[in-house]
Design an enzyme around this catalytic site. Structure first.
Site: not given
Length: 624
Positions: A213, A245-246, A401
């Protein structure tokens, strides 16, 4: 009941990036490269009843398409087609496991065109109803679905697909087929002038780890007056499509706290992060592999540039480096389009659901569908609208989420004693951090209540999962903007301690002052009479179906703490659990459209001939 959706596509491809020799046979509003190498591209369009898809593949072998509740062959609704001896062939099948998929009794895919060309390209154009209402078929929903692709080198040896016709490669791709704003409603107004700025990683070198991340803190454009953001889209570095991925871009509080590192980057949620995430919690946009660009409705723009508006953004990129390659440099990010020609409405965003807490979010092991929720009260909604002198707001998109255990998120909508249709009921396999545009905007009025319920599958867990590993949040994107930003609940600490007393924990160690629970979890709070922490005591219990059901009922009926944040004001109140008098009952499906399809047709001519339905049925009969 199907709770997740995925698309399985079988394609033949090579390992280098290529371009199709065929342009699409018509203009399509949507398209998606499937394999990141240019070997397979899917074009599509849809209306209220049908979806038409056109698949271009660097292949002279068979091609298939299906929808799977698990992301595997098991339970999949599969379509397989190829071109052989000048004839197009397509079949409707279903998966029964990791084995050969048999034919459906009813064929519900219509082959419109099939052809092959120079360079080894195949084009299949076909359509099906969005929901066939047949047991062997799965509904295409407005949520993101997983595409899993594979390929074979040759057509079937005979005229039918056989177990020996194996694929030679498989992979994954996420696409949201139906969850798009109406193109006409989002078109740029005539004469509107635009500027653009990029928010990218700045060239990060990925570490050799599977998940990374990355965060970067960047300033927004330095403008002296109000502007509107009207479009946000991804810019992915060529060759790294499978790694990104996002991406999430959050607005940061102004002024920035001491120690914030503008234009600096580091690993999110760590000591090297450029800013504490607690200062940048309000999403502006979320992108993942299943989402297209976000273009606001023609009369709506996201405001910035005024006093009090955020002046900094935090870009978060989730990299999936499954092979743990070292030395990969990436400069992906987002391209933001804005204008000084203000639109009629400001867009806003608020969150609802369960507050992030390690103490009040608890999921027992062995639960197939454990519900946890939170809500936005009618008082908070009413006060926010009245403070902005508004009679209503219109929700245009939502983003759900959870984390690893989350399987379903439903956003409920109540008005008075009646529950209205769900804003979203996301059943996809991997819906997290995905922006879903609503088919119709939903009006929220004073006195309304919103409630998010997340369901978690902990069947493969042998211990409790807490709020440090899971979450339940829904972000609502709406207009006109109010000051509302957070509207969430959690069980009170007293309610939680009362519940845990029923599961073998000594009461003396569960009633400190509420402040004593700050930054603690059940692994830190020790019952000294047992010499164990609360987590250990809970995990010693036998969590059978009865125990799990009892805990679920106790949590859902507990008294809650409600947080309503509006601008710089954060109000905490305590209230009883929400009681639903008239729950929403979805209307039964109306299934009056069925496609009876050929298994064989001439290529490249249209391959659906209604006059031959009896022949088609005979073919199906003999194949089965």
């Amino acid at each position: 009941m199907l709770t997740r959706a995925a698309i399985i596509i079988f394609v033949l491809a090579s390992l280098r990036r290529v371009s199709s020799k065929f342009p699409p046979t018509q203009q399509y509003p949507y398209q998606q490269e499937l394999d990141h190498g240019g070997h397979a591209t899917l074009y599509w369009n849809y209306d209220d009843t049908y979806i038409t898809m056109e698949l271009h593949v660097k292949s002279t072998g068979w091609i298939g398409l299906g929808i799977s509740p698990t992301g595997t062959m098991k339970g999949a609704d599969i379509y397989v087609g190829w071109v052989k001896d000048g004839r197009g062939i397509i079949t409707d099948r279903h998966g029964v496991g990791n084995e050969f998929p048999p034919l459906d009794k009813v064929q519900n895919v219509e082959l419109l065109l099939a052809k092959e060309g120079e360079g080894g390209w195949t084009v299949l154009k076909f359509r099906r109803t969005i929901d066939t209402c047949i047991d062997d078929d799965l509904q295409i929903t407005r949520t993101t679905m997983q595409f899993i692709y594979a390929w074979a080198k040759e057509d079937p040896v005979g005229n039918e697909l056989k177990p020996s016709d194996k694929h030679t490669f498989k992979g994954k791709r996420d696409i949201n087929l139906l969850g798009h704003l109406n193109v006409e409603k989002t078109a740029f107004p005539p004469g509107e002038q635009h500027q653009k700025f990029r928010v990218t990683s700045g060239g990060v070198t990925l570490p050799p780890q599977e998940t990374f991340y990355f965060c970067r803190l960047v300033p927004m454009p330095d403008v002296s007056e109000k502007h509107h953001i009207v479009r946000i889209e991804a810019v992915i570095q060529s060759g790294n499509e499978a790694l990104v991925h996002h991406m999430v871009i959050n607005q940061c509080a102004h002024p920035l706290p001491a120690g914030a590192l503008v234009n600096q980057s580091g690993e999110c949620y760590s000591s090297t992060a450029p800013i504490d995430h607690a200062n940048c919690v309000q999403p502006l946009f979320v992108w993942d592999q299943g989402n297209a660009a976000n273009q606001f409705p023609t009369e709506v723009g996201f405001p910035f540039g005024e006093a009090g508006d955020p002046k900094y953004l935090l870009l978060e990129i989730h990299f999936d480096n499954h092979e743990k390659h070292a030395g990969i440099v990436d400069d992906s990010g987002l391209l933001i389009t804005y204008t000084s020609q203000l639109r009629k409405y400001d867009a806003g965003m608020f969150s609802t659901g369960h507050l992030m807490s390690e103490l009040t979010m608890i999921i027992p092991p062995g639960a197939p569908s454990f519900p946890i929720g939170g809500y936005c009260s009618q008082k908070c909604i009413t006060d926010s609208l009245e403070a902005s002198n508004m009679e209503e707001i219109r929700v245009m998109a939502v983003m759900s989420h959870t984390n690893d255990l989350g399987e379903n998120v439903t956003l409920h909508h109540y008005r008075g004693e009646d529950e209205l249709p769900y804003l979203t009921n996301d059943l996809s396999d991997d819906f997290n951090k995905r922006l879903h545009f609503l088919q119709e905007e939903v009006v929220i009025k004073p006195g309304d209540t919103l409630r998010a319920i997340c369901k978690y599958n902990s069947m493969d867990q042998d211990k409790f999962t807490y709020g440090d590993k899971e979450m339940c949040v829904v972000y609502a994107f709406y207009y006109p903007r109010t000051k509302l930003s957070v509207c969430q609940t959690q069980p009170t600490i007293k309610a939680m301690t009362d519940i845990l007393l029923k599961y073998g924990v000594n009461s003396r160690y569960l009633r400190p002052r509420p402040t004593a629970f700050s930054d603690q979890n059940w692994k830190m709070i020790v019952d000294s009479s047992e010499g164990k922490n609360v987590d250990q005591i809970l995990n010693e219990q036998t969590w059978n179906e009865t125990m799990i059901s009892m805990l679920s009922e106790q949590l859902s009926s507990s008294r809650v703490m409600h947080i309503c944040s509006s601008g710089s004001t954060r109000i905490a109140t305590f209230m009883d659990a929400l009681v639903v008098t008239n729950p929403y009952v979805p209307s039964p499906k109306v299934c009056n459209v069925t496609i009876n399809v050929t298994l064989h047709g001439e290529a490249p001519r249209l391959a659906a001939y209604p006059g031959f339905i009896l022949i088609h049925l005979a073919i199906i009969y003999f194949v089965l």
